[in-house]
Design an enzyme around this catalytic site. Structure first.
Site, PDB file in Angstrom:
ATOM      1  N   HIS A 151      31.507  38.049  -5.746  1.00 21.89           N
ATOM      2  CA  HIS A 151      32.726  36.684  -4.971  1.00 21.89           C
ATOM      3  C   HIS A 151      34.111  37.216  -4.892  1.00 21.89           C
ATOM      4  O   HIS A 151      35.014  38.480  -5.385  1.00 21.89           O
ATOM      5  CB  HIS A 151      32.560  35.825  -6.784  1.00 21.89           C
ATOM      6  CG  HIS A 151      33.166  35.909  -7.622  1.00 21.89           C
ATOM      7  ND1 HIS A 151      34.255  35.783  -7.514  1.00 21.89           N
ATOM      8  CD2 HIS A 151      32.732  36.689  -8.416  1.00 21.89           C
ATOM      9  CE1 HIS A 151      34.723  35.561  -9.329  1.00 21.89           C
ATOM     10  NE2 HIS A 151      32.877  36.599  -9.726  1.00 21.89           N
TER      11      HIS A 151
ATOM     12  N   ASP B  62      37.987  39.920 -11.841  1.00 23.49           N
ATOM     13  CA  ASP B  62      36.592  39.783 -11.578  1.00 23.49           C
ATOM     14  C   ASP B  62      36.717  38.187 -10.391  1.00 23.49           C
ATOM     15  O   ASP B  62      38.317  37.917 -10.108  1.00 23.49           O
ATOM     16  CB  ASP B  62      36.731  38.685 -12.419  1.00 23.49           C
ATOM     17  CG  ASP B  62      35.515  37.570 -12.540  1.00 23.49           C
ATOM     18  OD1 ASP B  62      35.061  37.566 -11.513  1.00 23.49           O
ATOM     19  OD2 ASP B  62      35.446  36.036 -13.832  1.00 23.49           O
TER      20      ASP B  62
ATOM     21  N   GLU C 269      32.591  31.425  -6.498  1.00 25.12           N
ATOM     22  CA  GLU C 269      31.475  31.666  -7.906  1.00 25.12           C
ATOM     23  C   GLU C 269      32.375  31.218  -8.724  1.00 25.12           C
ATOM     24  O   GLU C 269      31.491  30.346  -9.531  1.00 25.12           O
ATOM     25  CB  GLU C 269      32.038  33.553  -8.374  1.00 25.12           C
ATOM     26  CG  GLU C 269      30.397  33.492  -8.707  1.00 25.12           C
ATOM     27  CD  GLU C 269      31.394  33.320 -10.393  1.00 25.12           C
ATOM     28  OE1 GLU C 269      30.191  33.518 -11.380  1.00 25.12           O
ATOM     29  OE2 GLU C 269      32.060  33.514 -10.263  1.00 25.12           O
ATOM     30  N   GLU C 270      33.556  30.963  -8.593  1.00 21.31           N
ATOM     31  CA  GLU C 270      34.168  30.822 -10.383  1.00 21.31           C
ATOM     32  C   GLU C 270      33.749  29.173 -10.587  1.00 21.31           C
ATOM     33  O   GLU C 270      34.206  28.846 -11.326  1.00 21.31           O
ATOM     34  CB  GLU C 270      35.307  30.976 -10.451  1.00 21.31           C
ATOM     35  CG  GLU C 270      35.942  32.287 -10.546  1.00 21.31           C
ATOM     36  CD  GLU C 270      35.622  33.079 -11.291  1.00 21.31           C
ATOM     37  OE1 GLU C 270      35.447  32.879 -12.578  1.00 21.31           O
ATOM     38  OE2 GLU C 270      35.613  34.166 -11.722  1.00 21.31           O
TER      39      GLU C 270
ATOM     40  N   ASP D  52      28.899  42.155 -10.230  1.00 20.44           N
ATOM     41  CA  ASP D  52      30.210  41.792 -10.863  1.00 20.44           C
ATOM     42  C   ASP D  52      30.140  41.605 -12.367  1.00 20.44           C
ATOM     43  O   ASP D  52      29.793  42.730 -12.669  1.00 20.44           O
ATOM     44  CB  ASP D  52      29.733  39.435 -11.091  1.00 20.44           C
ATOM     45  CG  ASP D  52      31.026  38.359 -10.805  1.00 20.44           C
ATOM     46  OD1 ASP D  52      31.804  39.255 -11.385  1.00 20.44           O
ATOM     47  OD2 ASP D  52      30.609  37.687 -11.318  1.00 20.44           O
TER      48      ASP D  52
ATOM     49  N   HIS E  65      39.440  36.642 -17.402  1.00 20.30           N
ATOM     50  CA  HIS E  65      40.182  35.955 -17.258  1.00 20.30           C
ATOM     51  C   HIS E  65      41.164  35.262 -17.413  1.00 20.30           C
ATOM     52  O   HIS E  65      42.124  34.957 -17.717  1.00 20.30           O
ATOM     53  CB  HIS E  65      39.415  34.334 -16.873  1.00 20.30           C
ATOM     54  CG  HIS E  65      38.237  34.270 -16.928  1.00 20.30           C
ATOM     55  ND1 HIS E  65      37.785  32.952 -16.089  1.00 20.30           N
ATOM     56  CD2 HIS E  65      37.520  35.248 -15.441  1.00 20.30           C
ATOM     57  CE1 HIS E  65      36.460  32.899 -15.642  1.00 20.30           C
ATOM     58  NE2 HIS E  65      35.877  34.125 -15.238  1.00 20.30           N
TER      59      HIS E  65
HETATM   60 CO    CO Z   1      34.986  35.099 -13.653  1.00 20.88          CO
HETATM   61 ZN    ZN Z   2      32.900  36.934 -11.872  1.00 18.88          ZN
END
Ligand code: CO
Ligand code: ZN
Length: 327
Positions: A60, A160, A190-191, A213, A299
């Site tokens: 992603h 990420d 995606e998130e 990922d 994150h």
């Molecule tokens: Co993420």
């Molecule tokens: Zn991810």
């Protein structure tokens, strides 16, 4: 590869606003694919090879961020999250908007000792000048931080999942010849709930899906009991919060890693999931697996990976795609 990691992690692309990242990736994959197109939602779909198994690889392009929801008379802006924002990671952090304006995040009642709820945070974009910052309600922002290297470790925002994008691009580069029909799909949103991968999988209609990922690790002080460690190789997903990998896929990945002497570890992730879960549940069901890049501090603006693990993920993907895929 490090240059590409820097370029992609420092790019601006909160969920729903992936166009800049897509532009950068489109430049990278030029000449590496037989066909490149962007689907109606913005997923970048790159086909390489034909015949054999139809494989969809997903990484992603989007990153977590926020969107301005209200501006008060003094110009302080409130926001809603885009993806899984961690309140503990907000205070004092910086975000930037598409037009380059940088905002500082703080919270009501400075001097608090516990983490305030997200609603208490605001963004300061004051300029001290007559002209306003040129951002307001409806504008999205991403976190800002430069990538740095520390020995074999890479520390950056948005690893990420730009690191997954890098693994996909590097695999396209290394994959000289394939007997399969491979779709490298750089997905959107995606998130916020695998919103790009699902329709992309419907359109591509693959026999098998593999996402690239990040996954968290269990190797930091008082961490959850989890066996994945930085520097121990590619993580082959067995299970996460939204996905049980069909054993045949997991076993195929393990076999390819062992045959080729690629360092790997098995990933059992308590929560969270990836695009592979979305692919698996699309159409009448598409068996899917995931190669995960072990990552600390997910994150946050200081996500951390080991460059050896990243290389192992590239090698494993190339190994899988250049051999027969029988399930
Ligand atoms: Co993420
Ligand atoms: Zn991810």
């Amino acid at each position: 590869m490090k240059e590409l990691i820097k370029k992609l992690t420092e790019a601006w692309g909160p969920s729903g606003c992936e166009h800049k990242v897509r532009g950068l990736i489109a430049e990278e994959v030029r000449g590496l694919a037989d066909e490149v197109r962007t689907d109606p939602l913005g997923n970048l779909i790159c086909r390489k090879g034909s015949g054999g198994a139809k494989v969809m690889i997903a990484a992603h392009m989007d990153e977590i961020g926020l969107m301005v929801s209200h501006v008060d008379e003094k110009g302080f802006m409130r926001f809603v999250p885009i993806g899984g924002l961690r309140s503990v990671a907000l205070y004092g952090n910086r975000v930037y908007f598409e037009n380059g304006v940088v905002g500082t995040i703080s919270a009501e009642g400075e001097g608090w000792r516990t983490t305030p709820d997200r609603e208490k945070f605001y963004i300061d974009v004051s300029t001290g000048a007559e002209a306003g910052p040129g951002v307001g309600v409806g504008d999205a922002a991403a976190f800002w931080r430069e990538m740095v290297e520390r020995g074999n470790r890479i520390v950056a925002k948005a690893l990420d999942d730009r690191i997954g994008c890098v693994v996909g691009i590097e695999a396209m580069r290394k994959l000289a010849k394939t007997d399969h029909e491979i779709y490298f799909v750089f997905t959107v949103q995606e998130e916020v709930g695998l919103r790009g991968a699902r329709p992309a999988a419907f359109g591509v209609e693959p026999d098998i899906g593999i996402s690239l990922d990040v996954t968290s690790t269990g190797d930091t002080p008082k961490d959850d009991k989890m066996t994945v460690e930085l520097g121990k190789g590619a993580a082959i997903k067995v299970r996460d919060g939204g996905h049980i990998v069909p054993p045949a896929i997991k076993n195929l990945m393990v076999k390819r890693a062992e045959e080729a002497g690629i360092p790997y570890q098995l990933e059992v992730l308590p929560g969270g999931t990836t695009d592979a879960a979305g692919i698996q549940l699309s159409r009448a069901g598409i068996p899917s697996g995931c190669i995960s890049i072990p990552t600390r501090y997910l994150h946050t603006v200081s996500e951390t990976v080991d460059i050896g693990d990243v290389q192992a993920c590239v090698d494993l993907l190339v190994e899988i795609l250049s051999k027969p895929i029988e399930l």
